[in-house]
Design an enzyme around this catalytic site. Structure first.
Site, mmCIF file in Angstrom:
data_model
loop_
_atom_site.group_PDB
_atom_site.id
_atom_site.type_symbol
_atom_site.label_atom_id
_atom_site.label_comp_id
_atom_site.label_asym_id
_atom_site.label_seq_id
_atom_site.Cartn_x
_atom_site.Cartn_y
_atom_site.Cartn_z
ATOM 1 N N SER A 116 -1.843 5.349 81.002
ATOM 2 C CA SER A 116 -1.060 5.472 79.779
ATOM 3 C C SER A 116 -1.693 6.504 78.858
ATOM 4 O O SER A 116 -2.918 6.654 78.815
ATOM 5 C CB SER A 116 -0.991 4.133 79.047
ATOM 6 N N TYR B 20 -4.976 -2.941 75.152
ATOM 7 C CA TYR B 20 -4.222 -2.146 76.120
ATOM 8 C C TYR B 20 -4.939 -0.830 76.417
ATOM 9 O O TYR B 20 -5.074 -0.426 77.578
ATOM 10 C CB TYR B 20 -2.818 -1.875 75.581
#
Length: 247
Positions: free
Chosen positions: A142, A156
């Site tokens: 990501s 995250y």
């Protein structure tokens, strides 16, 4: 017509929707037979299987929670057994927790690490037993692993940053066997979970140099390139497909 992945077999974790579905369909378009895993989206997984089969490729869908090592190992082994081999593993399945540091409880923390970090490691470990020369391991990270622009993303971001270390370590370990290992970091991508017209989409798109969201097909194109024979000399790489989000 001969395509770049003819005769290859791929497994895409979390391949029933979003980026994972886009990757599965692109690999099939390029000639691969494809297995996918899913957690709750059985109907969508079945739809992806039908689309792959309509392309003239074999397809399988396995229910598997990526937080469960035994389920991941079984999916890898079944892919190799039922489709005859395994050439490409795409670690795509992930969870996306958002919350302030003092709001994230132990269960959410542990599940995030289990799915986003341990899952790719376990799947790669299982796949390495089947992959031969020319094998590919491609993980989906990501842009948040490189640039966390909003608060509440620490867990995250940590989990996705870990994939860079995994990628580089596995590239060294598996390189002598002719297996390449790479990481693709998508930027904001138009999916059900993160729609391009969602409430915060304008602000998120504004952080990119291109001023817009990607399509799943944009991410899938890079994965397909890394899976192809032409990318045989690319390994240990982190490829940002983020519209300039991290530039």
């Amino acid at each position: 017509m001969t395509t770049t992945l003819d005769g290859k077999v791929a497994l895409v974790t979390g391949g029933a929707r979003g980026i994972g579905a886009g990757i599965a369909l692109r690999l099939a378009t390029d000639g691969a037979d494809v297995a996918i895993t899913y957690l709750r989206s059985a109907d969508r997984a079945a739809a992806v299987v039908k689309e792959i089969e309509a392309l003239g490729r074999r397809a399988l869908a396995f229910p598997a929670d990526s937080a469960e090592p035994d389920a991941l190992r079984e999916a890898v082994d079944r892919t190799a057994a039922e489709l005859g081999r395994l050439d490409i593993l795409v670690n795509n399945a992930a969870v996306f927790p958002v919350g302030a540091l003092d709001e994230v409880d132990a269960d959410e923390r542990d599940r995030t690490i289990a799915v986003n970090v341990r899952g790719p490691y376990v799947a790669a470990q299982a796949a390495a037993r089947h992959l031969g020369d020319g094998g590919r391991i491609i993980s989906i990270g990501s842009n948040v692993g490189e640039r966390a622009v909003f608060p509440g993303l620490a867990l995250y971001a940590m989990s996705k940053t870990a994939l860079a270390g995994l990628t580089r370590g596995l590239a060294r370990e598996l390189g002598p066997r002719g297996i390449t290992v790479n990481l693709v970091n998508p930027g904001p991508t138009d999916t059900d979970a993160n729609p391009a017209h969602g409430p915060n989409a304008g602000a998120v798109a504004g952080f990119t140099a291109l001023g817009r969201y990607a399509r799943p097909a944009d991410i899938a194109a890079t994965v397909a390139h890394l899976a192809a024979p032409e990318a045989a000399y690319v390994t240990g790489a982190v490829v940002n497909v983020d519209g300039g989000f991290t530039s």
